[in-house]
Scaffold this active site. Structure first.
Site, PDB file in Angstrom:
ATOM      1  N   THR A   1     -20.583 -20.210 -40.020  1.00 31.38           N
ATOM      2  CA  THR A   1     -21.840 -20.897 -39.744  1.00 31.38           C
ATOM      3  C   THR A   1     -21.759 -22.349 -40.218  1.00 31.38           C
ATOM      4  O   THR A   1     -21.495 -22.612 -41.399  1.00 31.38           O
ATOM      5  CB  THR A   1     -23.003 -20.172 -40.442  1.00 31.38           C
ATOM      6  OG1 THR A   1     -22.953 -18.787 -40.100  1.00 31.38           O
ATOM      7  CG2 THR A   1     -24.336 -20.748 -40.028  1.00 31.38           C
TER       8      THR A   1
ATOM      9  N   ARG B   1     -20.871 -15.242 -27.723  1.00 30.33           N
ATOM     10  CA  ARG B   1     -20.838 -16.564 -28.342  1.00 30.33           C
ATOM     11  C   ARG B   1     -21.481 -17.632 -27.465  1.00 30.33           C
ATOM     12  O   ARG B   1     -21.674 -18.777 -27.905  1.00 30.33           O
ATOM     13  CB  ARG B   1     -19.391 -16.961 -28.643  1.00 30.33           C
ATOM     14  CG  ARG B   1     -18.667 -16.024 -29.583  1.00 30.33           C
ATOM     15  CD  ARG B   1     -17.245 -16.484 -29.825  1.00 30.33           C
ATOM     16  NE  ARG B   1     -17.205 -17.748 -30.525  1.00 30.33           N
ATOM     17  CZ  ARG B   1     -17.190 -17.880 -31.845  1.00 30.33           C
ATOM     18  NH1 ARG B   1     -17.218 -16.816 -32.612  1.00 30.33           N
ATOM     19  NH2 ARG B   1     -17.149 -19.076 -32.412  1.00 30.33           N
TER      20      ARG B   1
ATOM     21  N   TRP C   1     -22.225 -22.171 -24.667  1.00 32.87           N
ATOM     22  CA  TRP C   1     -23.600 -22.228 -25.153  1.00 32.87           C
ATOM     23  C   TRP C   1     -23.961 -23.696 -25.217  1.00 32.87           C
ATOM     24  O   TRP C   1     -23.405 -24.455 -26.012  1.00 32.87           O
ATOM     25  CB  TRP C   1     -23.691 -21.572 -26.529  1.00 32.87           C
ATOM     26  CG  TRP C   1     -25.072 -21.365 -27.045  1.00 32.87           C
ATOM     27  CD1 TRP C   1     -26.029 -20.532 -26.541  1.00 32.87           C
ATOM     28  CD2 TRP C   1     -25.659 -21.994 -28.197  1.00 32.87           C
ATOM     29  NE1 TRP C   1     -27.167 -20.598 -27.311  1.00 32.87           N
ATOM     30  CE2 TRP C   1     -26.974 -21.481 -28.324  1.00 32.87           C
ATOM     31  CE3 TRP C   1     -25.198 -22.918 -29.136  1.00 32.87           C
ATOM     32  CZ2 TRP C   1     -27.826 -21.872 -29.345  1.00 32.87           C
ATOM     33  CZ3 TRP C   1     -26.059 -23.313 -30.156  1.00 32.87           C
ATOM     34  CH2 TRP C   1     -27.349 -22.796 -30.257  1.00 32.87           C
TER      35      TRP C   1
ATOM     36  N   CYS D   1     -19.614 -21.360 -28.809  1.00 32.15           N
ATOM     37  CA  CYS D   1     -18.921 -21.181 -27.536  1.00 32.15           C
ATOM     38  C   CYS D   1     -17.722 -20.281 -27.786  1.00 32.15           C
ATOM     39  O   CYS D   1     -17.307 -20.090 -28.923  1.00 32.15           O
ATOM     40  CB  CYS D   1     -18.441 -22.516 -26.964  1.00 32.15           C
ATOM     41  SG  CYS D   1     -19.766 -23.662 -26.526  1.00 32.15           S
TER      42      CYS D   1
ATOM     43  N   THR E   1     -30.795 -14.477 -40.618  1.00 31.82           N
ATOM     44  CA  THR E   1     -30.722 -13.118 -41.141  1.00 31.82           C
ATOM     45  C   THR E   1     -30.001 -13.067 -42.482  1.00 31.82           C
ATOM     46  O   THR E   1     -30.393 -12.312 -43.382  1.00 31.82           O
ATOM     47  CB  THR E   1     -30.027 -12.205 -40.112  1.00 31.82           C
ATOM     48  OG1 THR E   1     -30.923 -11.974 -39.026  1.00 31.82           O
ATOM     49  CG2 THR E   1     -29.637 -10.867 -40.714  1.00 31.82           C
ATOM     50  N   SER E   2     -28.962 -13.848 -42.654  1.00 29.67           N
ATOM     51  CA  SER E   2     -28.230 -13.853 -43.922  1.00 29.67           C
ATOM     52  C   SER E   2     -29.112 -14.348 -45.064  1.00 29.67           C
ATOM     53  O   SER E   2     -29.043 -13.837 -46.193  1.00 29.67           O
ATOM     54  CB  SER E   2     -26.971 -14.714 -43.802  1.00 29.67           C
ATOM     55  OG  SER E   2     -26.058 -14.146 -42.891  1.00 29.67           O
TER      56      SER E   2
ATOM     57  N   SER F   1     -22.935 -15.263 -44.979  1.00 28.51           N
ATOM     58  CA  SER F   1     -22.776 -15.528 -43.541  1.00 28.51           C
ATOM     59  C   SER F   1     -22.031 -14.364 -42.904  1.00 28.51           C
ATOM     60  O   SER F   1     -20.956 -13.992 -43.376  1.00 28.51           O
ATOM     61  CB  SER F   1     -22.003 -16.832 -43.313  1.00 28.51           C
ATOM     62  OG  SER F   1     -21.609 -16.978 -41.964  1.00 28.51           O
TER      63      SER F   1
ATOM     64  N   SER G   1     -20.573 -14.261 -39.915  1.00 31.32           N
ATOM     65  CA  SER G   1     -19.347 -14.730 -39.258  1.00 31.32           C
ATOM     66  C   SER G   1     -18.410 -15.439 -40.219  1.00 31.32           C
ATOM     67  O   SER G   1     -17.201 -15.504 -39.980  1.00 31.32           O
ATOM     68  CB  SER G   1     -19.696 -15.684 -38.110  1.00 31.32           C
ATOM     69  OG  SER G   1     -20.251 -16.889 -38.615  1.00 31.32           O
TER      70      SER G   1
ATOM     71  N   LYS H   1     -36.317 -10.352 -35.702  1.00 34.92           N
ATOM     72  CA  LYS H   1     -35.715  -9.497 -34.671  1.00 34.92           C
ATOM     73  C   LYS H   1     -36.591  -9.458 -33.426  1.00 34.92           C
ATOM     74  O   LYS H   1     -36.107  -9.532 -32.287  1.00 34.92           O
ATOM     75  CB  LYS H   1     -35.508  -8.073 -35.210  1.00 34.92           C
ATOM     76  CG  LYS H   1     -34.366  -7.957 -36.197  1.00 34.92           C
ATOM     77  CD  LYS H   1     -33.039  -8.136 -35.511  1.00 34.92           C
ATOM     78  CE  LYS H   1     -32.019  -8.923 -36.244  1.00 34.92           C
ATOM     79  NZ  LYS H   1     -32.234 -10.152 -36.860  1.00 34.92           N
TER      80      LYS H   1
END
Length: 687
Positions: free
Chosen positions: A430, A33, A102, A2, A380-381, A425, A427, A562
């Site tokens: 995570t 987000r 979210w 969020c 993805t990481s 990560s 961000s 993706k």
């Protein structure tokens, strides 16, 4: 997960319309987000007087709406038009909060949107990013004390608990209970991960922010010229200086701050930040210091200095592109260059080519002595780490294992003191990866962080690490962060293996490949129209298989991810060596199959896979190295995509770009939202 945002102006006149637009624009910057509902809270009257009696302050206004930010904007202005609310009314002091959601607890609906309130009078109003894990127990307790609940959220217990604490303190005769004392007592009862911003009619023109696990930043914009001239920027008294006109901002992400100010403070876990009278006081929450007897605890304040945000507004704008994902795909030549800048040493006649990773140099000897290296990540990481595993094993000679963060925690898999655990990560926030980090630290492993976010939880809590420096990534589907992660982990392998004479030639070849990589990616981006044409052929399909092996097994997984996350098409990445162990049963003349067959040690095996798929009438799309079309197209029946050749361990960086472009164009053609795919959010800060 969020996005939360707040704006407080002090000693500077701002109209209500301006305040609304600042809040709305803050949410727009955070919409990646979460975007299934949103809300804001502002004052209903001017409470700028310093001697305002909280008892006569009218309740703050709360607006909530299902849907994206623009749905909220439209709803707010429609409500304003239906009332006598004056948008031109000026406030010399005003505190507003905002939230984009979210959904985790309760469906997207106005009643479940934030801000959540304590009661019909909105005595306490809260926006929240995270999850309160013990909310059911708290809810039962509050219900027994007469509180009624309207939402299905975990958040609603927080403002109601604040009202309960405030009312109880007043009943016991503590008329001087402060806002920060109320919030500290609330925090003492909360379990889970959260970032919170509180607003209250009992404490007009004040805001309180606190966090545990979820990200939160403070931005400070001084408006008096003499204030910025008269003090050293790093002076910790900067935050507590009162009287000067200023604007204060709170945000889940720097994206919403950079257009206002670059002076920020990354709020630490357990800190309570109190905005009052133009000053900022920071208290440290201590779980052990709770309600002592009849009075609430009064913790001492701590001193912190602001830092400079190394970010430009242009980075968070779309520029000439229609979507952030499109922009970020095409930015990859530049983002890769930035990732490598200052880290590759070309060497000379007497000096070998090498890699310098400043964040790791003091720990390389320990890493080289490791029993094993464990890559830990999600999505993805994880795929980026998987793409990097072979070169790390080759150059380091150390066993490398892969762990999906949530699975490691579920299994309580063994982590040893002799291990090096590498946490990947974008961000740095995570939730599953952070919990795995805590687990690894408890078990004594050396913890290395690889993240795109300076000051993130992973960057702060690991022993050492490397920032990928890919720049702001706003599209929910990661693109440029993925390729920069692979490059950083290739450089990690070069650094760890840098003491080996036998692999020197190989290392220098990889370093040469890194120097050439941005130009290779720039070249492969010229396939944009070709991938758009392919997307037109595939847009009506229901499924897509992607086969890869070796370095490009990760490419198959990431390409399929993706397609499924943005185009909403079922897609599966498959290890080509496993084709005959089940997946071959799916092959017929209707199923499109994408095979990655670029030149590396697995090329001849991929040629065999293509032959077998062709024999079963598979609809083949083959990615190959330039000049290899005839070698992979059986009888000219395959659609061939040719890409430039790179060093084998770097080929996944080149190969993923056409699949990113394919996913992007499929999404646009199928009419879906590219930057905000259904049910997903950029930063997964809850489990």
């Amino acid at each position: 997960m969020c996005g939360i945002f707040a704006y407080l102006n002090f000693n500077v006149s701002r109209e209500r319309r301006y305040i609304l637009e600042v809040l709305f624009n803050g949410l727009r910057r955070l919409e990646y987000r979460g975007y299934d509902s949103a809300g804001i809270s502002i004052d209903s009257c001017n409470c700028s007087g310093l001697d305002v009696n909280p008892q006569i302050v009218t309740p703050p206004l709360v607006f909530r709406q299902e849907g994206n930010i623009e749905s909220l904007v439209k709803s707010v202005y429609n409500e304003v038009d239906a009332t006598d609310l004056n948008l031109e009314e000026s406030f010399s002091i005003h505190a507003g909060i905002a939230h984009t959601r979210w959904a985790t607890h309760g469906e997207p609906a106005p009643r479940n949107s934030h801000p959540q309130t304590s009661d019909a009078g909105n005595e306490f109003v809260v926006v929240h990013n995270g999850v309160v894990t013990n909310y059911e127990v708290l809810k039962e307790t509050l219900v027994r004390h007469g509180f009624t609940f309207e939402s299905e959220t975990d958040t609603e217990v927080i403002p109601k608990l604040a009202k309960f604490v405030f009312d109880k303190a007043n009943e016991e005769g503590d008329q001087s209970v402060t806002f920060s004392q109320v919030v500290l007592e609330v925090m003492r009862h909360l379990e889970g991960a959260y970032a919170l911003i509180f607003k209250s009619r009992h404490y007009p023109n004040e805001l309180i922010a606190c966090k545990r696990g979820s990200p939160l930043l403070l931005g400070v914009k001084e408006l008096a010229e003499e204030a910025s001239i008269g003090a050293s920027f790093n002076d910790t008294k900067f935050l507590s200086r009162n009287g000067q006109p200023k604007e204060l901002f709170l945000s889940s992400d720097a994206n919403a701050l950079v257009e206002h100010t670059k002076k920020v403070l990354v709020i630490e876990d357990g800190e309570v930040v109190h905005l009052k009278d133009g000053g900022v006081s920071i208290l440290k929450f201590d779980q052990a210091k709770g309600n002592r007897g009849r009075t609430l605890s009064r913790p001492a304040s701590v001193e912190r200095a602001l830092s400079i945000l190394e970010m430009e507004v242009e980075q968070i704008n779309k520029g000439k592109y229609e979507h952030y994902m499109q922009k970020e795909i095409h930015e990859q030549p530049e983002s890769l260059t930035t990732t490598m800048r200052g880290r590759l040493i070309r060497g000379g006649s007497c000096k070998a080519k090498s890699v310098l990773l400043g964040g790791l140099k003091d720990h390389l000897k320990t890493i080289r002595r490791s029993r094993r290296i464990v890559f830990i990540g999600c999505g993805t990481s994880y795929n980026a780490a998987l793409a990097s595993r072979p070169i790390l094993e080759e150059l380091s000679g150390i066993p490398v294992t892969m762990e999906i963060a949530s699975d490691l925690l579920d299994r309580q898999g063994p982590i040893y003191r002799e291990d090096t655990a590498v946490f990947v990560s974008q961000s740095g926030e995570t939730a599953d990866t952070l919990n795995a980090l805590e687990y690894a630290l408890e078990n004594g492993a050396l913890c290395v962080g690889i993240t795109n976010t300076v000051g993130s939880a992973i960057a702060r809590n690991t022993h050492c690490g490397v920032h990928i420096n890919a720049g702001a990534e706003i599209g929910v589907a990661s693109t440029k962060a993925y390729t920069s992660q692979i490059v950083v982990m290739a450089m990690l392998a070069l650094a760890i293996g840098g003491d080996s004479i036998t692999s020197e030639e190989r290392r220098e070849a990889v370093i040469d490949g890194l120097f050439d990589l941005p130009s290779k990616v720039k070249e492969v981006l010229k396939l944009d129209q070709e991938m758009k044409d392919l997307a037109k052929l595939l847009m009506a399909e229901q499924s897509l298989l992607v086969f890869g092996r070796g370095y490009n097994y990760a490419t198959a997984l990431e390409g399929a991810l993706k397609v499924k996350e943005v185009a909403l098409m079922h897609s599966e990445g498959i290890l080509a060596g496993e084709m005959k162990h089940g997946p071959l049963a799916l092959v017929d003349e209707t199923l499109p199959i994408f095979v990655i067959a670029t030149r590396d040690a697995c090329f001849s095996k991929q040629q065999s896979v293509i032959q077998q798929l062709h024999a079963r009438k598979g609809r083949l799309i083959v990615m190959c190295t330039k000049g290899d079309a005839a070698s992979v197209s059986v009888g000219g029946s395959c659609r061939v995509i040719e890409v430039p050749q790179a060093a084998d361990c770097l080929q996944p960086v080149v190969n993923i770009v056409p699949l990113q472009l394919l996913a992007y164009h499929l999404t646009v053609l199928r009419g879906h939202n590219v930057d905000q795919p259904r049910n997903l959010a950029k930063s997964v800060t809850t489990q």
